[in-house]
Scaffold this active site. Structure first.
Site, PDB file in Angstrom:
ATOM      1  N   ARG A 164       0.860  -1.181   0.000  1.00 45.60           N
ATOM      2  CA  ARG A 164       0.000   0.000   0.000  1.00 45.60           C
ATOM      3  C   ARG A 164       0.898   1.233   0.000  1.00 45.60           C
ATOM      4  O   ARG A 164       1.923   1.272   0.693  1.00 45.60           O
ATOM      5  CB  ARG A 164      -0.916   0.033   1.231  1.00 45.60           C
ATOM      6  CG  ARG A 164      -2.058  -0.953   1.191  1.00 45.60           C
ATOM      7  CD  ARG A 164      -3.132  -0.556   0.177  1.00 45.60           C
ATOM      8  NE  ARG A 164      -4.327  -1.361   0.311  1.00 45.60           N
ATOM      9  CZ  ARG A 164      -4.542  -2.500  -0.321  1.00 45.60           C
ATOM     10  NH1 ARG A 164      -3.617  -2.977  -1.129  1.00 45.60           N
ATOM     11  NH2 ARG A 164      -5.668  -3.168  -0.144  1.00 45.60           N
TER      12      ARG A 164
ATOM     13  N   GLU B 260      -3.469   7.438  -4.302  1.00 41.21           N
ATOM     14  CA  GLU B 260      -4.044   6.889  -5.531  1.00 41.21           C
ATOM     15  C   GLU B 260      -5.437   7.459  -5.800  1.00 41.21           C
ATOM     16  O   GLU B 260      -6.215   7.659  -4.868  1.00 41.21           O
ATOM     17  CB  GLU B 260      -4.151   5.360  -5.413  1.00 41.21           C
ATOM     18  CG  GLU B 260      -2.830   4.654  -5.525  1.00 41.21           C
ATOM     19  CD  GLU B 260      -2.977   3.140  -5.556  1.00 41.21           C
ATOM     20  OE1 GLU B 260      -4.019   2.648  -6.019  1.00 41.21           O
ATOM     21  OE2 GLU B 260      -2.045   2.464  -5.121  1.00 41.21           O
TER      22      GLU B 260
ATOM     23  N   HIS C 120      -1.112  -0.118  -9.985  1.00 40.59           N
ATOM     24  CA  HIS C 120      -1.714  -1.043  -9.018  1.00 40.59           C
ATOM     25  C   HIS C 120      -2.136  -2.349  -9.693  1.00 40.59           C
ATOM     26  O   HIS C 120      -3.313  -2.727  -9.690  1.00 40.59           O
ATOM     27  CB  HIS C 120      -2.920  -0.397  -8.323  1.00 40.59           C
ATOM     28  CG  HIS C 120      -3.181  -0.976  -6.959  1.00 40.59           C
ATOM     29  ND1 HIS C 120      -3.576  -0.206  -5.895  1.00 40.59           N
ATOM     30  CD2 HIS C 120      -3.104  -2.246  -6.483  1.00 40.59           C
ATOM     31  CE1 HIS C 120      -3.742  -0.986  -4.823  1.00 40.59           C
ATOM     32  NE2 HIS C 120      -3.460  -2.224  -5.178  1.00 40.59           N
TER      33      HIS C 120
END
Length: 331
Positions: free
Chosen positions: A246, A275, A293
């Site tokens: 993350r 993001e 991602h």
């Protein structure tokens, strides 16, 4: 034990899922699907939780207390489409009698594959080489052009030695990397022996000695900016950092500054702190490989995730405890 839900519970799915999964959901449940795959805003999420029995969000949906306090009495299950549940206020959900589930285990190998790809791509300048070729800068082999760094024999420090961290270690060991790791506690001695892994109780001390660092821990309140500016400065200027976990685990601004000034050799990032926004400094750097991602982005992985979601919903709807319940001790 949860009480059985109505024969066909209303299940609202926040994003477009693989066709096979959506077809099965329609067969089993009163499924309300997101056909155009638009990200739901807070107002849409509130509307959803007011009228469904089960919500199926993804990691991009913020199911926070502002959404949950507006939930209707029908909502009894949040079946998250994803392993991480940092997008859900689990504490508030449980306080309101709402069960939360996730999809653990099915993304391990896919994420580890992508992590290993970045571990190879950054030191060997693979993306940069591809760009040079496409820009027609390649004039033939040269003994001094596009030189990267060997990874064989280098030290890999894994931050977070769970399923994915161990899968990364197995791949890295096959490439001749020395395996080191930091975790809340040492893994089983049998796993340590299999991986020939060295445990570091001190993250600071490990970071200072590694050639490559891979972030594989979950994002929790305790891991926010775990790789802070102070800790990043402990790393060798010749070191590389890879993150497929993350974005919030790393202080992205500090990382960008260090990569820009050469205080770190390079980075491979599949996740970002804000993001879908990416730090503009990172976008300008040649020593960084950036991916959108993609860690779990395989057809097989997404179908496996969807099947886990369905099993959790069906088990819960039948009045049993779903297999992938999230409990506070896991956070």
């Amino acid at each position: 034990m949860p009480k059985p839900l109505v024969p066909k519970p209303i299940v609202i799915v926040t994003r477009k899922l693989p066709d096979a999964i959506e077809t099965r959901m329609r067969e089993l449940f009163d499924a309300r699907l997101n056909v155009d795959d638009h990200p739901m805003d807070q107002a849409e999420l509130i509307e959803a939780v007011q009228k469904c029995d089960v919500l199926v969000p993804t990691i991009t949906d913020r199911i926070d207390s502002k959404v949950l306090v507006r939930a209707g009495e029908r909502l009894k299950l949040i079946a998250n489409f994803g392993t991480g549940v940092d997008n859900v206020d689990v504490k508030t959900a449980l306080e309101r009698g709402i069960t939360v589930t996730n999809t653990p285990g099915v993304l391990t190998e896919d994420t580890a594959d992508l992590t290993m790809a970045l571990i190879l791509a950054v030191p060997r300048r693979l993306v940069e080489g591809n760009e040079e070729l496409r820009a027609e800068h390649f004039k033939g082999w040269s003994p001094s052009w596009m030189l990267g760094h060997r990874i064989w024999g280098k030290r890999l420090g894994i931050v977070g030695m769970g399923r994915i961290g161990q899968a990364v270690a197995r791949r890295a060991r096959a490439f001749g990397l020395q395996i080191h790791y930091n975790n809340r506690k040492p893994v089983h001695s049998g796993i340590e022996q299999e991986l020939e892994a060295t445990y570091w109780d001190s993250l600071d001390q490990m970071l200072a000695r590694m050639d490559i660092v891979s972030i594989n821990c979950p994002h929790t309140p305790g891991t926010y900016h775990l790789l802070s500016a102070r800790r990043l400065k402990l790393m060798k200027s010749s070191a590389y950092i890879v993150n497929t976990s993350r974005g919030e685990v790393i202080d992205e601004n500090a990382l960008a500054r260090m990569l820009e000034t050469g205080a770190l050799a390079g980075a491979g990032l599949d996740v970002f702190e804000h993001e879908p926004a990416v730090n503009p400094k990172l976008l300008k750097l040649k020593n960084v490989v950036l991916l959108p991602h993609m860690g779990s982005a395989t057809i097989e992985g997404r179908i496996d995730m969807g099947e886990k979601v369905i099993i959790n919903i069906k088990t819960f709807a039948d009045g049993h405890k779903p297999p992938d319940r999230v409990i506070p001790a896991m956070l």
